[in-house]
Design a protein around this motif. Structure first.
Motif, PDB file in Angstrom:
ATOM      1  N   LEU A  38     104.205 120.222 -60.707  1.00  0.00           N
ATOM      2  CA  LEU A  38     104.685 119.709 -59.427  1.00  0.00           C
ATOM      3  C   LEU A  38     103.971 120.442 -58.306  1.00  0.00           C
ATOM      4  O   LEU A  38     103.738 121.638 -58.409  1.00  0.00           O
ATOM      5  N   LYS A  39     103.656 119.735 -57.250  1.00  0.00           N
ATOM      6  CA  LYS A  39     103.076 120.387 -56.075  1.00  0.00           C
ATOM      7  C   LYS A  39     104.179 121.106 -55.312  1.00  0.00           C
ATOM      8  O   LYS A  39     105.200 120.509 -54.979  1.00  0.00           O
ATOM      9  N   TRP A  40     103.970 122.385 -55.071  1.00  0.00           N
ATOM     10  CA  TRP A  40     104.860 123.182 -54.230  1.00  0.00           C
ATOM     11  C   TRP A  40     104.077 123.609 -53.004  1.00  0.00           C
ATOM     12  O   TRP A  40     102.866 123.868 -53.086  1.00  0.00           O
ATOM     13  N   SER A  41     104.746 123.730 -51.895  1.00  0.00           N
ATOM     14  CA  SER A  41     104.072 124.138 -50.663  1.00  0.00           C
ATOM     15  C   SER A  41     103.769 125.633 -50.680  1.00  0.00           C
ATOM     16  O   SER A  41     104.463 126.428 -51.324  1.00  0.00           O
ATOM     17  N   GLU A  42     102.716 125.996 -49.980  1.00  0.00           N
ATOM     18  CA  GLU A  42     102.320 127.386 -49.747  1.00  0.00           C
ATOM     19  C   GLU A  42     101.599 127.344 -48.416  1.00  0.00           C
ATOM     20  O   GLU A  42     100.557 126.705 -48.294  1.00  0.00           O
ATOM     21  N   HIS A  43     102.165 127.992 -47.405  1.00  0.00           N
ATOM     22  CA  HIS A  43     101.703 127.760 -46.043  1.00  0.00           C
ATOM     23  C   HIS A  43     100.570 128.657 -45.561  1.00  0.00           C
ATOM     24  O   HIS A  43      99.994 128.379 -44.514  1.00  0.00           O
ATOM     25  N   GLU A  44     100.205 129.686 -46.302  1.00  0.00           N
ATOM     26  CA  GLU A  44      99.098 130.531 -45.849  1.00  0.00           C
ATOM     27  C   GLU A  44      97.759 129.821 -46.034  1.00  0.00           C
ATOM     28  O   GLU A  44      96.937 129.774 -45.137  1.00  0.00           O
ATOM     29  N   TYR A  45      97.535 129.251 -47.226  1.00  0.00           N
ATOM     30  CA  TYR A  45      96.261 128.574 -47.509  1.00  0.00           C
ATOM     31  C   TYR A  45      96.439 127.187 -48.123  1.00  0.00           C
ATOM     32  O   TYR A  45      95.481 126.430 -48.226  1.00  0.00           O
ATOM     33  N   GLY A  46      97.634 126.857 -48.563  1.00  0.00           N
ATOM     34  CA  GLY A  46      97.826 125.641 -49.350  1.00  0.00           C
ATOM     35  C   GLY A  46      98.054 124.356 -48.589  1.00  0.00           C
ATOM     36  O   GLY A  46      98.046 123.285 -49.185  1.00  0.00           O
ATOM     37  N   ASP A  47      98.249 124.426 -47.276  1.00  0.00           N
ATOM     38  CA  ASP A  47      98.577 123.209 -46.528  1.00  0.00           C
ATOM     39  C   ASP A  47      97.481 122.147 -46.605  1.00  0.00           C
ATOM     40  O   ASP A  47      97.779 120.959 -46.680  1.00  0.00           O
ATOM     41  N   ASP A  48      96.219 122.565 -46.600  1.00  0.00           N
ATOM     42  CA  ASP A  48      95.121 121.592 -46.626  1.00  0.00           C
ATOM     43  C   ASP A  48      95.119 120.740 -47.893  1.00  0.00           C
ATOM     44  O   ASP A  48      94.665 119.605 -47.875  1.00  0.00           O
ATOM     45  N   GLY A  49      95.616 121.295 -48.993  1.00  0.00           N
ATOM     46  CA  GLY A  49      95.651 120.548 -50.251  1.00  0.00           C
ATOM     47  C   GLY A  49      97.045 120.080 -50.621  1.00  0.00           C
ATOM     48  O   GLY A  49      97.290 119.748 -51.772  1.00  0.00           O
ATOM     49  N   GLU A  82     108.796 125.970 -52.758  1.00  0.00           N
ATOM     50  CA  GLU A  82     107.989 126.798 -51.860  1.00  0.00           C
ATOM     51  C   GLU A  82     107.496 128.051 -52.574  1.00  0.00           C
ATOM     52  O   GLU A  82     108.293 128.886 -53.002  1.00  0.00           O
ATOM     53  N   ILE A  83     106.183 128.177 -52.683  1.00  0.00           N
ATOM     54  CA  ILE A  83     105.562 129.384 -53.232  1.00  0.00           C
ATOM     55  C   ILE A  83     105.633 130.451 -52.141  1.00  0.00           C
ATOM     56  O   ILE A  83     105.211 130.221 -51.008  1.00  0.00           O
ATOM     57  N   LYS A  84     106.156 131.610 -52.495  1.00  0.00           N
ATOM     58  CA  LYS A  84     106.389 132.648 -51.491  1.00  0.00           C
ATOM     59  C   LYS A  84     105.101 133.319 -51.030  1.00  0.00           C
ATOM     60  O   LYS A  84     104.907 133.556 -49.844  1.00  0.00           O
ATOM     61  N   GLU A  85     104.210 133.656 -51.997  1.00  0.00           N
ATOM     62  CA  GLU A  85     103.014 134.401 -51.632  1.00  0.00           C
ATOM     63  C   GLU A  85     101.767 133.802 -52.275  1.00  0.00           C
ATOM     64  O   GLU A  85     101.793 133.370 -53.414  1.00  0.00           O
TER      65      GLU A  85
END
Length: 103
Positions: A38-49, A82-85
């Motif tokens: 499943l795709k989980w969000s990660e906001h440091e670098y993952g937003d583009d993908g 949501e991936i924390k780190e």
């Protein structure tokens, strides 16, 4: 940062390769913690993908494929989805599952 997220079919191939490397005890652990990716969000670098593919959950940890670094990583999570780190390990699935099993 320009990168292309790994296609789902390629992710399944990476997972299959990793499963083939696992011996019985580790494979049993993997079979208990793996989830349908499943795709989980990660906001440091993952937003583009649109996030990263999470492939396993254990305790308060997730195992995810970082397609920027082309490897599997472990992160804590507090909220489902949501991936924390962000981590930049380039582990093959076998090694990441081994690390996860020791947490």
């Amino acid at each position: 940062m320009n990168w292309e997220p790994i296609p789902f079919e390629e992710l399944l191939i990476e997972i299959s390769k990793g499963e083939n490397d696992m011996k019985t005890e580790l494979l049993n652990f993997w079979n208990k913690v793996k989830i349908n990716p499943l795709k989980w969000s990660e906001h440091e670098y993952g937003d583009d993908g649109n996030g990263f593919w999470v492939v396993a959950k254990y305790k308060n940890f997730v195992l995810y494929y970082n397609d920027i670094e082309e490897g599997f990583n472990i992160s804590e999570f507090e909220n489902e989805g949501e991936i924390k780190e962000y981590y930049a390990e380039q582990d093959e699935l076998y090694f990441a599952v081994l690390k996860l099993s020791k947490l």
